[in-house]
Design an enzyme around this catalytic site. Structure first.
Site, PDB file in Angstrom:
ATOM      1  N   ASP A 360       1.010  -1.294   0.103  1.00 14.41           N
ATOM      2  CA  ASP A 360       0.317   0.245  -0.274  1.00 14.41           C
ATOM      3  C   ASP A 360       0.565   1.621   0.291  1.00 14.41           C
ATOM      4  O   ASP A 360       0.652   2.223  -1.131  1.00 14.41           O
ATOM      5  CB  ASP A 360      -0.939  -0.117   0.997  1.00 14.41           C
ATOM      6  CG  ASP A 360      -2.317   1.324   1.184  1.00 14.41           C
ATOM      7  OD1 ASP A 360      -1.722   2.148   1.222  1.00 14.41           O
ATOM      8  OD2 ASP A 360      -2.976   0.760   1.112  1.00 14.41           O
ATOM      9  N   VAL A 380      -5.121   1.539  -0.437  1.00 18.66           N
ATOM     10  CA  VAL A 380      -5.076   1.847  -1.562  1.00 18.66           C
ATOM     11  C   VAL A 380      -5.303   0.320  -1.331  1.00 18.66           C
ATOM     12  O   VAL A 380      -6.137  -0.634  -2.681  1.00 18.66           O
ATOM     13  CB  VAL A 380      -3.788   1.979  -1.993  1.00 18.66           C
ATOM     14  CG1 VAL A 380      -3.004   1.428  -3.660  1.00 18.66           C
ATOM     15  CG2 VAL A 380      -3.031   3.207  -2.489  1.00 18.66           C
ATOM     16  N   ASP A 381      -4.941  -0.747  -0.674  1.00 21.04           N
ATOM     17  CA  ASP A 381      -5.250  -2.057  -0.436  1.00 21.04           C
ATOM     18  C   ASP A 381      -6.884  -2.249  -0.578  1.00 21.04           C
ATOM     19  O   ASP A 381      -7.611  -2.988  -1.363  1.00 21.04           O
ATOM     20  CB  ASP A 381      -4.435  -2.167   1.351  1.00 21.04           C
ATOM     21  CG  ASP A 381      -3.736  -3.180   0.487  1.00 21.04           C
ATOM     22  OD1 ASP A 381      -3.214  -3.749   0.343  1.00 21.04           O
ATOM     23  OD2 ASP A 381      -2.610  -3.197   2.129  1.00 21.04           O
ATOM     24  N   ILE A 382      -7.833  -1.510   0.213  1.00 18.14           N
ATOM     25  CA  ILE A 382      -9.063  -1.710   0.178  1.00 18.14           C
ATOM     26  C   ILE A 382      -9.541  -0.708  -1.354  1.00 18.14           C
ATOM     27  O   ILE A 382     -10.270  -1.528  -1.717  1.00 18.14           O
ATOM     28  CB  ILE A 382      -9.654  -0.302   1.198  1.00 18.14           C
ATOM     29  CG1 ILE A 382      -9.126  -1.414   2.288  1.00 18.14           C
ATOM     30  CG2 ILE A 382     -11.011  -0.262   1.068  1.00 18.14           C
ATOM     31  CD1 ILE A 382      -9.439   0.380   3.339  1.00 18.14           C
TER      32      ILE A 382
END
Length: 466
Positions: A360, A380-382
């Site tokens: 991320d 960003v991961d989500i």
């Protein structure tokens, strides 16, 4: 009703949350985003990006695709609704689960965190998931061993806590050296290092669909949920890939999760709810789990046998790993013609075959997002999980219409580029700011949007009707 007639949509601010929410700032304040994002600053802080709104719009688009897939399969769904508040609760789901796990072990949330700044003014991020690499990097820089030891736990856990109070001696040390020197040390020790760019890369779509050989029909609808009867084979870890699978689970798909013998190591990451990590459950509950050793010929054969009966194969392996295991798109298409093969990567093709670690915070740096609105929330991961799920739904709709399979390529970078183009907000909230996720979980005004299963999770963010 024709299958591709317009799906009626409704997007509101509050949805089932019984609060007077009238904008992004209100949602971030009431639903915990300001609280979690602000941990690194020591106080609730607005995420400058209109993040909850972007997530809600993405969820609504996914709901439309899911409804169209359901129609083709015999489930006449007519409308879908969601809300920005439900999107925000999805965003903080791991933090909410951790706060309500009932684990007695304390989780210190002191402020602080990167990006770092070199002596020549370059802002940058570093990354390693290996304590030996961390130790080697700082040892070459002659850092004090106690500071290196104390910094590792905070650095490693920043993905879970959204804060990273590092010893000041480490921050000061890199601030005394030029970036070129730090980059050389990183290359020598195996540390990934990425400078914070002021502009986002261009020409990167959210995801790419590539045709695969063979055709097959999707199974007929078997229940009211839009993806009921569809089987997804998921081989993922950490957050981006599991969240994509979780969204497909919430839409009704049967998700079979492949884990190594002994299980995913993150199952044991505190805080624990029952016998499993609360954060792990936030994105993996409801999945069927099989434990298979993919590094053996027998394990590969078992996966191919499972894939022959699946509609989707989803993984987020490092570059080259699928080819090494002979489980690339072509391998899967041969045993399962018409399959949707989804790869959720870190960087896509940005750095070729030998990229930095695709995590991320490195992606935030390279995408320009960290220059606009840096966060130790895993924003960003989500969003990467959302983008991957969107691509899978797009490919499933194409399969429902034509029978043709597709390869879906998405990445954290492609998600971050989309976020970087989003609007920045400056408004202030007009509702009280959440400062304690356990209080949010117990607030009756959130009851219709949350469910308690050991710890507290958000309900599905979609409501469908015929």
């Amino acid at each position: 009703m024709k299958v591709l007639d317009t799906v009626h949509t409704r997007l509101t601010w509050a949805g089932p949350v019984d609060l007077p929410l009238h904008g992004e700032a209100d949602v971030q304040a009431a639903c915990g985003i300001m609280h979690v994002h602000g941990r690194r600053y020591g106080q609730p802080t607005r995420l400058a990006l209109d993040y909850a709104t972007l997530v809600a719009e993405e969820l609504l688009d996914q709901g439309v695709l899911a409804a169209k897939i359901a129609r083709i399969r015999g489930n006449p769904l007519d409308s879908v609704s969601t809300s920005v508040a439900q999107a925000a609760l999805l965003v903080i789901s791991q933090y909410l689960a951790a706060a309500t796990a009932g684990d007695d072990r304390p989780e210190p949330l002191l402020p602080g965190g990167p990006p770092f700044v070199s002596s020549d003014g370059v802002r940058f991020e570093i990354e390693s998931l290996d304590p030996f690499v961390w130790q080697c990097f700082w040892s070459v820089l002659c850092a004090e061993p106690i500071a290196v030891r104390d910094g590792w736990q905070s650095f490693l856990h920043r993905f879970a806590t959204a804060t990273c109070p590092l010893p000041g001696k480490l921050v000061d040390l890199v601030g005394e050296l030029p970036f070129a020197c730090l980059r050389e040390v990183a290359a020598h020790t195996g540390m990934s290092i990425v400078r914070v760019l002021s502009r986002s890369p261009t020409g990167i779509p959210a995801y790419r669909l590539t045709p695969l050989p063979g055709t097959a029909t999707l199974p007929a609808a078997s229940a009211t949920a839009p993806l009921a009867g569809i089987t997804v084979l998921e081989v993922t870890r950490r957050l981006q890939g599991p969240l994509a699978g979780h969204l497909l689970t919430l839409l009704g798909a049967k998700v079979i999760r492949i884990e190594p013998p002994g299980g995913d190591l993150l199952r044991g990451a505190p805080p624990i709810s029952g016998d499993c990590s609360a954060r792990f459950l936030a994105v993996n509950r409801g999945k069927q789990v099989l434990r298979i050793d993919l590094n053996t010929a027998q394990g590969r054969s078992e996966v191919l046998e499972l894939a022959a009966g699946a509609d989707v194969f989803l993984h987020n392996w490092a570059p080259g790993k699928a080819e090494q295991r002979a489980l690339d798109a072509g391998d899967l298409a041969r045993v399962s013609p018409g399959i949707v093969y989804a790869w959720a990567s870190g960087w896509g093709q940005e750095f070729g075959a030998d990229p930095p670690l695709g995590t991320d915070y490195l992606v935030q740096a390279h995408s320009g997002l960290a220059a606009r609105t840096p966060s130790l929330m895993t924003v960003v991961d989500i969003f990467g999980g959302l983008v991957c799920a969107h691509g899978v739904l797009d490919a499933l709709l194409h399969k429902a219409l034509t029978g043709e399979g597709s390869r879906v390529d998405s990445s954290l970078l492609s998600a971050a580029v989309r976020l970087s183009s989003g609007p920045l907000g400056t408004s202030s909230p007009e509702v009280p700011i959440c400062t304690d996720l356990t209080e949010l979980a117990a607030d009756p005004r959130f009851a219709a949007a949350l469910v308690r299963e050991g710890c507290v999770f958000p309900c599905s963010p979609w409501e469908f009707s015929t």
